[in-house]
Design a protein around this motif. Sequence first.
Motif, PDB file in Angstrom:
ATOM      1  N   THR A 135     -10.312   3.076  -4.529  1.00 57.23           N
ATOM      2  CA  THR A 135      -8.936   3.594  -4.460  1.00 57.23           C
ATOM      3  C   THR A 135      -8.120   3.061  -5.633  1.00 57.23           C
ATOM      4  OG1 THR A 135      -9.090   3.740  -2.054  1.00 57.23           O
ATOM      5  CG2 THR A 135      -6.877   3.798  -3.002  1.00 57.23           C
ATOM      6  N   PHE A 136      -8.278   1.779  -5.946  1.00 55.06           N
ATOM      7  CA  PHE A 136      -7.624   1.184  -7.118  1.00 55.06           C
ATOM      8  C   PHE A 136      -7.969   2.005  -8.369  1.00 55.06           C
ATOM      9  CE2 PHE A 136      -8.411  -1.453 -10.863  1.00 55.06           C
ATOM     10  CZ  PHE A 136      -7.163  -2.013 -11.092  1.00 55.06           C
ATOM     11  N   LEU A 137      -9.247   2.282  -8.564  1.00 55.44           N
ATOM     12  CA  LEU A 137      -9.690   3.037  -9.747  1.00 55.44           C
ATOM     13  C   LEU A 137      -9.150   4.463  -9.731  1.00 55.44           C
ATOM     14  CD1 LEU A 137     -13.370   1.741  -9.932  1.00 55.44           C
ATOM     15  CD2 LEU A 137     -11.439   1.090 -11.421  1.00 55.44           C
ATOM     16  N   ALA A 138      -9.035   5.062  -8.541  1.00 53.77           N
ATOM     17  CA  ALA A 138      -8.504   6.423  -8.429  1.00 53.77           C
ATOM     18  C   ALA A 138      -6.994   6.465  -8.651  1.00 53.77           C
ATOM     19  CB  ALA A 138      -8.858   7.009  -7.062  1.00 53.77           C
TER      20      ALA A 138
ATOM     21  N   MET B 218       0.838  -1.207   0.000  1.00 52.18           N
ATOM     22  CA  MET B 218       0.000   0.000   0.000  1.00 52.18           C
ATOM     23  C   MET B 218       0.873   1.258   0.000  1.00 52.18           C
ATOM     24  SD  MET B 218      -3.060  -0.557   2.709  1.00 52.18           S
ATOM     25  CE  MET B 218      -2.935  -2.169   3.434  1.00 52.18           C
ATOM     26  N   ALA B 219       1.894   1.254   0.846  1.00 52.92           N
ATOM     27  CA  ALA B 219       2.778   2.417   0.931  1.00 52.92           C
ATOM     28  C   ALA B 219       3.502   2.651  -0.390  1.00 52.92           C
ATOM     29  CB  ALA B 219       3.785   2.232   2.073  1.00 52.92           C
ATOM     30  N   VAL B 220       3.993   1.586  -0.986  1.00 54.93           N
ATOM     31  CA  VAL B 220       4.697   1.722  -2.271  1.00 54.93           C
ATOM     32  C   VAL B 220       3.731   2.203  -3.356  1.00 54.93           C
ATOM     33  CG1 VAL B 220       5.969   0.475  -4.072  1.00 54.93           C
ATOM     34  CG2 VAL B 220       6.481   0.045  -1.649  1.00 54.93           C
ATOM     35  N   ALA B 221       2.491   1.705  -3.322  1.00 54.88           N
ATOM     36  CA  ALA B 221       1.487   2.160  -4.282  1.00 54.88           C
ATOM     37  C   ALA B 221       1.241   3.660  -4.134  1.00 54.88           C
ATOM     38  CB  ALA B 221       0.192   1.376  -4.095  1.00 54.88           C
ATOM     39  N   ALA B 222       1.048   4.116  -2.910  1.00 50.79           N
ATOM     40  CA  ALA B 222       0.814   5.544  -2.667  1.00 50.79           C
ATOM     41  C   ALA B 222       2.032   6.358  -3.100  1.00 50.79           C
ATOM     42  CB  ALA B 222       0.491   5.785  -1.199  1.00 50.79           C
ATOM     43  N   TRP B 223       3.217   5.830  -2.852  1.00 51.09           N
ATOM     44  CA  TRP B 223       4.447   6.516  -3.249  1.00 51.09           C
ATOM     45  C   TRP B 223       4.531   6.641  -4.772  1.00 51.09           C
ATOM     46  CZ3 TRP B 223       9.144   4.204  -5.267  1.00 51.09           C
ATOM     47  CH2 TRP B 223      10.230   5.095  -5.316  1.00 51.09           C
TER      48      TRP B 223
ATOM     49  N   ARG C 265      -5.093  14.551  -5.068  1.00 57.00           N
ATOM     50  CA  ARG C 265      -5.765  14.786  -3.783  1.00 57.00           C
ATOM     51  C   ARG C 265      -6.909  13.794  -3.525  1.00 57.00           C
ATOM     52  NH1 ARG C 265      -7.717  20.735  -2.836  1.00 57.00           N
ATOM     53  NH2 ARG C 265      -6.192  20.777  -4.485  1.00 57.00           N
ATOM     54  N   LEU C 266      -7.764  13.572  -4.517  1.00 54.25           N
ATOM     55  CA  LEU C 266      -8.884  12.647  -4.337  1.00 54.25           C
ATOM     56  C   LEU C 266      -8.374  11.224  -4.111  1.00 54.25           C
ATOM     57  CD1 LEU C 266     -11.866  11.918  -4.267  1.00 54.25           C
ATOM     58  CD2 LEU C 266     -11.793  11.746  -6.779  1.00 54.25           C
ATOM     59  N   ALA C 267      -7.389  10.817  -4.880  1.00 56.83           N
ATOM     60  CA  ALA C 267      -6.832   9.466  -4.725  1.00 56.83           C
ATOM     61  C   ALA C 267      -6.271   9.274  -3.317  1.00 56.83           C
ATOM     62  CB  ALA C 267      -5.749   9.219  -5.778  1.00 56.83           C
ATOM     63  N   PHE C 268      -5.582  10.291  -2.800  1.00 55.82           N
ATOM     64  CA  PHE C 268      -5.015  10.178  -1.452  1.00 55.82           C
ATOM     65  C   PHE C 268      -6.093  10.242  -0.364  1.00 55.82           C
ATOM     66  CE2 PHE C 268      -0.942  11.023  -3.559  1.00 55.82           C
ATOM     67  CZ  PHE C 268      -0.201   9.999  -2.985  1.00 55.82           C
ATOM     68  N   ALA C 269      -7.159  10.990  -0.607  1.00 59.04           N
ATOM     69  CA  ALA C 269      -8.277  11.014   0.346  1.00 59.04           C
ATOM     70  C   ALA C 269      -8.920   9.630   0.421  1.00 59.04           C
ATOM     71  CB  ALA C 269      -9.295  12.072  -0.062  1.00 59.04           C
ATOM     72  N   LEU C 270      -9.105   9.007  -0.721  1.00 58.34           N
ATOM     73  CA  LEU C 270      -9.672   7.654  -0.753  1.00 58.34           C
ATOM     74  C   LEU C 270      -8.724   6.651  -0.103  1.00 58.34           C
ATOM     75  CD1 LEU C 270     -11.133   7.813  -4.347  1.00 58.34           C
ATOM     76  CD2 LEU C 270     -12.460   7.657  -2.213  1.00 58.34           C
TER      77      LEU C 270
END
Length: 156
Positions: free
Chosen positions: A119-122, A59-64, A76-81
Motif C-alpha cells: 500500500t505504501f508503494l501504491a 491512515m485516514a489522512v494518508a488515504a485522503w 483505484r488500485l491504491a484504494f483496493a490495497l
Amino acid sequence: MQSLGVLAALLLVCLGAGYVGSLATAESVKDWYPGLVKPPGTPPDSVFGPVWTTLFVLMAVAAWQVWSRSGFEEARLAFALFGLQLLLNIAWSFLFFGLRQPGAALVEILLLWVAILITFLAFKPHSLVAALLLLPYLAWVGYAAYLNYGVWRLNS
C-alpha cells in the motif's frame, strides 16, 4: 467542503476498522492476555489504545491525501490495497484475541505487514506525503509482529 466530507468518511472507515477489531479484543484483554508470558520490550497495556488511534488517523489522512491528488478512480488500485490492509488489520485482532491463536495470528500479521508495504508503494506515486504517513503504521506492525512472535514462542 467535499474534501472535508471525504476526510470525515475516511476517518470513520479507519477508526471504524479499529473499533471492529477492538470488539474481538475486549474480553481477551481482561481474562486471557494478562496471563500470557510476554517478550522483552512489551509496552504497558495503556500504550496500545492511543497508538492504534493515532495510526488509524494517520491512515485516514494518508488515504485522503491520495484522494486529494488523484481521486478514487485514478487511484483505484491504491484504494483496493488500502482496503485489503484494513481487513487484514481487523482479521489479526480476531485471530490473536478473539480466537486466541497467536500462531495463526503471526502468519496473518506478516501478511498484514506486506500488505502495508505494498500500500505504501501504491500510495507513493499519488502522494509522497501519503506514503510517508504509512511508515509509522508499518513500523508499529513490525513491532507488533515481534510481540506476537514472542507471545507465540513463550506460551506454546
